[in-house]
Design a protein around this motif. Structure first.
Motif, PDB file in Angstrom:
ATOM      1  N   TYR A 134       0.843  -1.189   0.000  1.00 52.31           N
ATOM      2  CA  TYR A 134       0.000   0.000   0.000  1.00 52.31           C
ATOM      3  C   TYR A 134       0.882   1.245   0.000  1.00 52.31           C
ATOM      4  CZ  TYR A 134      -3.334  -3.611   1.021  1.00 52.31           C
ATOM      5  OH  TYR A 134      -4.081  -4.760   0.950  1.00 52.31           O
ATOM      6  N   PRO A 135       1.325   1.679  -1.190  1.00 50.04           N
ATOM      7  CA  PRO A 135       2.246   2.812  -1.269  1.00 50.04           C
ATOM      8  C   PRO A 135       1.538   4.142  -1.044  1.00 50.04           C
ATOM      9  CG  PRO A 135       1.649   2.103  -3.472  1.00 50.04           C
ATOM     10  CD  PRO A 135       1.018   1.112  -2.522  1.00 50.04           C
ATOM     11  N   VAL A 136       2.297   5.106  -0.576  1.00 53.04           N
ATOM     12  CA  VAL A 136       1.844   6.492  -0.520  1.00 53.04           C
ATOM     13  C   VAL A 136       2.555   7.234  -1.644  1.00 53.04           C
ATOM     14  CG1 VAL A 136       1.881   8.628   0.805  1.00 53.04           C
ATOM     15  CG2 VAL A 136       1.321   6.467   1.926  1.00 53.04           C
ATOM     16  N   PHE A 137       1.779   7.936  -2.467  1.00 52.86           N
ATOM     17  CA  PHE A 137       2.331   8.648  -3.616  1.00 52.86           C
ATOM     18  C   PHE A 137       2.551  10.115  -3.253  1.00 52.86           C
ATOM     19  CE2 PHE A 137      -0.307   5.170  -5.233  1.00 52.86           C
ATOM     20  CZ  PHE A 137       0.633   4.469  -5.989  1.00 52.86           C
ATOM     21  N   ILE A 144      -0.648  11.030  -1.099  1.00 51.28           N
ATOM     22  CA  ILE A 144      -1.914  10.428  -1.505  1.00 51.28           C
ATOM     23  C   ILE A 144      -1.831   8.914  -1.395  1.00 51.28           C
ATOM     24  CG2 ILE A 144      -3.613  10.246  -3.360  1.00 51.28           C
ATOM     25  CD1 ILE A 144      -3.086  13.126  -2.328  1.00 51.28           C
ATOM     26  N   GLY A 145      -2.841   8.294  -0.776  1.00 48.41           N
ATOM     27  CA  GLY A 145      -2.978   6.841  -0.784  1.00 48.41           C
ATOM     28  C   GLY A 145      -4.201   6.447  -1.598  1.00 48.41           C
ATOM     29  N   TYR A 150     -13.417  -2.530  -2.321  1.00 48.54           N
ATOM     30  CA  TYR A 150     -13.389  -3.513  -1.236  1.00 48.54           C
ATOM     31  C   TYR A 150     -12.176  -3.339  -0.320  1.00 48.54           C
ATOM     32  CZ  TYR A 150     -14.398  -8.154   0.836  1.00 48.54           C
ATOM     33  OH  TYR A 150     -14.722  -9.191   1.679  1.00 48.54           O
ATOM     34  N   ASP A 151     -11.065  -2.814  -0.856  1.00 44.65           N
ATOM     35  CA  ASP A 151      -9.868  -2.593  -0.036  1.00 44.65           C
ATOM     36  C   ASP A 151     -10.158  -1.765   1.211  1.00 44.65           C
ATOM     37  OD1 ASP A 151      -8.096  -3.887  -1.816  1.00 44.65           O
ATOM     38  OD2 ASP A 151      -7.608  -2.029  -2.867  1.00 44.65           O
ATOM     39  N   ILE A 152     -11.071  -0.797   1.086  1.00 45.64           N
ATOM     40  CA  ILE A 152     -11.272   0.143   2.189  1.00 45.64           C
ATOM     41  C   ILE A 152     -12.191  -0.421   3.269  1.00 45.64           C
ATOM     42  CG2 ILE A 152     -13.299   1.477   1.427  1.00 45.64           C
ATOM     43  CD1 ILE A 152     -11.537   4.027   2.069  1.00 45.64           C
ATOM     44  N   PRO A 157      -5.073  -2.046   5.806  1.00 44.22           N
ATOM     45  CA  PRO A 157      -4.459  -1.239   4.737  1.00 44.22           C
ATOM     46  C   PRO A 157      -4.579   0.256   4.987  1.00 44.22           C
ATOM     47  CG  PRO A 157      -5.745  -3.043   3.805  1.00 44.22           C
ATOM     48  CD  PRO A 157      -6.058  -3.007   5.265  1.00 44.22           C
ATOM     49  N   ALA A 158      -5.730   0.689   5.478  1.00 42.10           N
ATOM     50  CA  ALA A 158      -5.929   2.111   5.758  1.00 42.10           C
ATOM     51  C   ALA A 158      -4.971   2.591   6.840  1.00 42.10           C
ATOM     52  CB  ALA A 158      -7.377   2.361   6.172  1.00 42.10           C
ATOM     53  N   ARG A 159      -4.749   1.787   7.874  1.00 43.78           N
ATOM     54  CA  ARG A 159      -3.813   2.168   8.935  1.00 43.78           C
ATOM     55  C   ARG A 159      -2.378   2.212   8.409  1.00 43.78           C
ATOM     56  NH1 ARG A 159      -3.922   2.584  14.408  1.00 43.78           N
ATOM     57  NH2 ARG A 159      -5.821   3.718  13.818  1.00 43.78           N
ATOM     58  N   LEU A 160      -2.013   1.275   7.558  1.00 43.28           N
ATOM     59  CA  LEU A 160      -0.659   1.282   7.018  1.00 43.28           C
ATOM     60  C   LEU A 160      -0.407   2.554   6.218  1.00 43.28           C
ATOM     61  CD1 LEU A 160       2.009  -0.167   6.728  1.00 43.28           C
ATOM     62  CD2 LEU A 160       1.134  -1.253   4.664  1.00 43.28           C
TER      63      LEU A 160
END
Length: 274
Positions: A134-137, A144-145, A150-152, A157-160
């Motif tokens: 789960y990269p941050v751009f 931006i993440g 369905y991921d959310i 993943p949201a915490r990472l």
């Protein structure tokens, strides 16, 4: 502080050219109205309700016509664009199709591509799951993440993304009428859990519930689109509000590491190693 826009549009099934023309029109309109970051819904270019072979026929690489079109548009309009597309990856004799999102910076540079990691129902017949990375751009507007539909619905993943410095998480989706209550719960929950902004970009018609929304770091819905109409949802992201929310609700500072042996590092290893 910067203005954002969610393009809540209906896609014509398998009509790539028609969908591109509509999307470009909406992006230009959003930019003319002051939006600096603009997101499109999941699989807008192809439509969602297709047979696997149709997705395979439409899929492109990240160097394909769709991404390149929006790279030129981002550079022209000087905006950040979040552009979902069905992605083809060929590795020798193997070919995989992913539900992917390209994040494009204001100069037209491709910051990177995120692949949906958690597939819902029939998606598993058409697509491969992306790795649980789960990269941050880093963009000209901030960090931006991306979590696709369905991921959310999963908190990890949201915490990472929060632990990696995300300020805004965008969730391009085709969220159904049957799951509308979850849409109304999960997006504010993820924003509050992690004290960052969440922008949900949904589609309409064909069984989708619409209601694209911008949620602030306290879990408050700042603006919400209609349940059934094509429209552009506008809002403002103020990074200072993230700092203030984290002072008031210090979830990240007081993360209960003792509840998970190894704390956030163990969570990183789990997600990135899966």
């Amino acid at each position: 502080m910067f203005h954002v826009a969610a393009i809540q549009m209906r896609s014509e099934m398998a009509s790539v050219r028609e969908n591109r023309v509509k999307a470009v029109k909406y992006v230009r309109e959003a930019a003319e109205n002051g939006a600096r970051l603009i997101g499109l819904p999941e699989l807008w270019v192809s439509g969602y309700h297709l047979q696997p072979e149709m997705f395979r026929a439409i899929a492109e690489t990240a160097q394909g016509e769709t991404v390149q079109l929006f790279q030129r548009l981002a550079q022209e309009l000087h905006v950040v664009l979040v552009v979902p597309f069905p992605e083809r990856e060929v590795d020798g004799a193997d070919e995989n199709i992913y539900v992917s999102v390209a994040v494009i910076d204001t100069d037209g540079r491709l910051c990177g591509v995120y692949r949906k990691s958690l597939l819902w129902g029939k998606e598993q017949r058409a697509f491969a799951a992306g790795g649980k990375h789960y990269p941050v751009f880093e963009t000209a507007l901030g960090n931006i993440g991306v979590l696709i539909c369905y991921d959310i619905e999963f908190p990890e993943p949201a915490r990472l993304l929060a632990l990696q410095g995300a300020e805004l998480v965008i969730s391009p989706s085709v969220w159904s009428l049957q799951a509308e209550k979850r849409w109304d719960i999960q997006l504010p929950a993820r924003a509050l859990d992690n004290t960052y902004y969440v922008l949900g970009v949904n589609t309409v018609a064909d069984g989708a519930c619409g209601k694209s929304k911008l949620v602030d770091p306290r879990g408050e819905v700042l603006n919400e689109a209609s349940p059934g109409e094509e429209e552009i949802l506008y809002g403002v992201v103020d990074v200072d509000e993230i700092r203030k929310a984290r002072e008031d609700v210090p979830y990240l500072d007081e993360y209960p590491h003792e509840l998970t042996p190894g704390g956030s590092e163990k969570m990183r290893e789990y997600i990135q190693g899966a």
